[in-house]
Design an enzyme around this catalytic site. Structure first.
Site, mmCIF file in Angstrom:
data_model
loop_
_atom_site.group_PDB
_atom_site.id
_atom_site.type_symbol
_atom_site.label_atom_id
_atom_site.label_comp_id
_atom_site.label_asym_id
_atom_site.label_seq_id
_atom_site.Cartn_x
_atom_site.Cartn_y
_atom_site.Cartn_z
ATOM 1 N N ASP A 76 0.863 -1.171 0.000
ATOM 2 C CA ASP A 76 0.000 0.000 0.000
ATOM 3 C C ASP A 76 0.904 1.227 0.000
ATOM 4 O OD1 ASP A 76 -2.249 1.597 0.020
ATOM 5 O OD2 ASP A 76 -3.238 0.507 1.617
ATOM 6 N N GLU A 106 -17.545 10.469 4.982
ATOM 7 C CA GLU A 106 -16.999 9.127 5.176
ATOM 8 C C GLU A 106 -16.085 8.778 4.012
ATOM 9 O OE1 GLU A 106 -19.770 5.894 5.097
ATOM 10 O OE2 GLU A 106 -20.680 6.503 3.206
#
Length: 720
Positions: A259, A462
């Site tokens: 990542d 969100e």
């Protein structure tokens, strides 16, 4: 002599290097290329933003590309429903068709870019999707990227998506898919660069790893290791996850990518090493082939310091380069069958129709007191709410863009007949009170035949760390409620108003809808429905199609029903282990049709532990309209003292379409693996004794029935 030398140079320059010859075996091409690289070039080729090597005719390539629900961040593309909405379709065939459309557009966009000499980030063929983490807690802002809380649903949808992205040509990858984030990764976002997720052997094998295993078996090309640590080791340096499980037990042959900037976390967050060179060596030794970040340029230094070897670099780079060659990135134009895809496929009429179909099937009807489907020729309608005309409410995160986005307002306007009136006012802001205190909206709502109020959340509140700019909690939702101003607004709309109010809710995660459910005549969950979202909502509320989406995640009544967010034990989580009554159960969703389950049968009431058994169920549409139903099969094993046994476990699902009065038989095959349980040590244990088999249209719970779902049919299977 000089004349001879000059005349020979063009011929030598035209001699094709073996690695550039698509007729040669891939391994030979890989080895030939590696033999021509310096150690610095090798390190750079293991970076996500690898530079061109002009002396070898190798163009620059950026491995970072996104396609979560459409080609992302790269110009015009078809925008499909967010992944959680696709999960709500419970339709693996649809997921494959969506991914096939995405990969068509990805190839077309890539072909056009390369023809212009563009080699940019978000312009390649290696897509870091799908996200198959388990949405174990509704507070996680990135849960919208997943297919929900269940490993069976996640695995099937993820496999289908990978198949659509990678194509079916035996010699060429269409695009390269990536299973992420490996593993045990689902928040908190604020802590992800230093957090240690502790998972029991049972939870690992029963919940967190099965979908990854299925995608590896489906030959996913890449796996992305996560930011966090799992059981004490950073995931991108985790011996157990990367070597023991992924490479050794599962036999994964593709490449592992970190990542982005996760290797920096080795020394800044997890603090398991002190320098970039040490971080590079650790990641290389543990199997990371590709670095998204800034660490692998330190690999030559790590070799000089004796922390690793150039031979280890060669072996790792070879795995990565095989992906490049399978994609045809170094082949002449026309070598791949996908080179023919042109820009005409991007946002084509067929893809728009598919986006509309996906959005229609994703919509979940949570409540209906009979007001829906609504006539589309009433005298007067009213649309209001902060997300009615909001493009962000269509998108979610990791999105592409499109020149013809259909907001919910636009869809509703287009869905009514000429002669009918429709008015619109925003009425309320997303997450804060109106500052002038003036209310023109509730009065209007009392004068119309029906009001649509579009509430919920969007990507401002969100999402991922850093992206949700209105979130004080790094994209997570530590407050489960809708913003208070939205509820206050809804209460005003309901005051002295006996006309129908239909709530349309946007968002990518569970939220407290108790007051919305109480105050409204119907509640429609639209998720982030994509470019055709407005049209799909109109199709559902006006009855052009019957709603058929099912919840891929439990909506608890409050966060008080759940363990602490940082606790990764599954006890008390998801439908499988939540004993408390939820607001909306997993698998739940209403229809305009009425589906009943008169019977479920077993090919044999008793079965040996190592034998499969066939289950057949009859499904009948006893309603007055045609509709699609998601038929769901669950198992319940007898609980054993001192063991963690799921209350229910989804093992199969199928979509069926039935006309009014029609019936059909749905067949499932339960394998010994499906019937087995996972023990505390993470081992599969054959089932024994009575196992209850449930078949129905929702989780077979009292709450499902109380909300309007038909009771599930059940039968007991005895495993000898």
């Amino acid at each position: 002599m000089l004349a001879f030398l000059f005349s020979a140079q063009p011929a030598a320059a035209q001699t094709k290097a073996l690695f550039l010859d698509p007729t040669k075996p891939i391994n030979a091409r890989v080895n030939d290329l590696i033999s021509k690289l310096t150690i610095e070039e090798k390190a750079d080729q293991m970076m996500y933003n690898s530079k061109a090597i002009e002396r070898l005719g190798i163009p620059a390539y950026n491995w970072w590309n996104e396609a979560l629900h459409g080609v992302g961040r790269a110009g015009a593309a078809t925008v499909f429903p967010q992944a959680i909405g696709l999960g709500a379709t419970f339709d693996a065939d649809l997921a494959k068709r969506v991914a096939t459309a995405i990969s068509d557009e990805a190839r077309a966009s890539y072909n056009a870019a390369v023809a212009k000499g563009y080699h940019q980030q978000y312009g390649g063929l290696t897509f870091w999707t799908p996200n198959i983490n388990i949405f174990r807690d509704p507070r996680w802002g990135r849960g919208q990227e997943t297919y929900g809380e269940d490993p069976t649903l996640t695995g099937r949808m993820g496999v289908a998506f990978v198949q659509g992205l990678q194509g079916d040509d035996p010699l060429h990858l269409k695009t390269a898919a990536c299973a992420k984030h490996f593993a045990v990764h689902s928040g908190p976002e604020k802590l992800r660069h230093e957090f240690n997720a502790q998972a029991t052997p049972q939870d690992l094998q029963e919940t967190y790893l099965p979908a990854f295993h299925q995608l590896v078996d489906a030959k996913v090309e890449a796996v992305m290791c996560a930011y966090n640590a799992t059981n004490g080791e950073p995931c991108c340096g985790n011996q157990y996850l990367l070597h023991d499980v992924l490479r050794q037990q599962w036999g994964f042959k593709g490449h592992i990518v970190s990542d982005c900037w996760a290797l920096v976390d080795f020394y800044q967050g997890h603090k398991v090493v002190k320098t970039p060179a040490e971080a590079a060596a650790l990641a290389l030794e543990r199997g990371v082939n590709l670095n998204c970040g800034s660490v692998y340029p330190s690999l030559p230094e790590a070799v000089k310091l004796g922390l690793t070897t150039e031979a280890k670099m060669d072996s790792s780079l070879a795995i990565l380069l095989r992906t490049k060659f399978k994609l045809g990135l170094l082949d002449p134009r026309g070598s791949s069958p996908y080179d023919k895809l042109g820009p005409e496929v991007i946002n084509s009429a067929q893809h728009r129709a598919l986006a509309r179909e996906a959005a229609q099937k994703s919509i979940v009807l949570l409540k209906n007191n009979g007001v829906l489907p609504l006539r589309n020729d009433l005298p007067k309608y009213f649309v209001t709410g902060p997300n009615a005309a909001n493009l962000d409410a269509l998108l979610g995160n990791y999105y592409g863009v499109n020149p013809e986005m259909k907001t919910i307002l636009e869809g509703l306007v287009g869905g009514v007949q000429p002669g009918s009136q429709m008015q619109y006012r925003i009425g309320a802001m997303l997450d804060r009170p109106n500052t002038n205190g003036i209310d023109w909206v509730s009065g209007t709502a009392r004068t119309v035949d029906a009001t649509f109020v579009v509430l919920g959340i969007n990507g401002l509140l969100e999402g991922e760390e850093g992206e949700s700019i209105a979130s004080p909690t790094f994209g997570d939702r530590l407050d489960y409620n809708l913003p208070k101003n939205q509820i206050d607004f809804l209460k005003k709309l309901r005051e002295k108003n006996d006309k129908p109010i239909i709530a349309i809710i946007t968002g990518g995660s569970p939220m407290n809808l108790a007051e919305v459910h109480e105050l409204c005549d119907a509640v429609v969950l639209a998720w982030y429905p994509g470019e055709e979202g407005g049209n799909a909502v109109a199709d559902v509320v006006f009855g052009k199609v019957s709603p058929s989406g099912k919840l891929p995640i439990t909506f608890p009544k409050s966060l008080d029903q759940l363990p602490a967010y940082e606790d990764y034990h599954m006890a008390g989580r998801t439908y499988r282990y939540l004993a408390a009554e939820p607001m909306y159960p997993f698998g739940y969703g209403l229809s305009y049709a009425k589906f009943t389950y008169p019977s479920v049968k077993l090919a044999s009431a008793k079965v040996a532990r190592n034998k499969p058994v066939e289950v057949t169920a009859t499904v009948t549409n006893s309603g007055k309209v045609e509709g699609e139903e998601v038929v769901q099969l669950y198992l319940t094993h007898p609980p054993k003292a001192g063991t963690q046994t799921p209350l229910f476990a989804l093992k199969g699902f199928q979509r069926v379409r039935l006309a009014p009065g029609a019936s059909t038989t749905v067949k499932f095959t339960l394998t010994p693996e499906m019937l087995a349980l996972i023990d505390a040590k993470g081992r599969a244990v054959n089932a024994s004794g009575p196992v209850k088999v449930w078949v129905g249209g929702a989780l077979p719970s009292a709450r499902s029935v109380a909300l309007g779902a038909s009771p599930a049919a059940s039968i007991v299977l005895t495993v000898k």
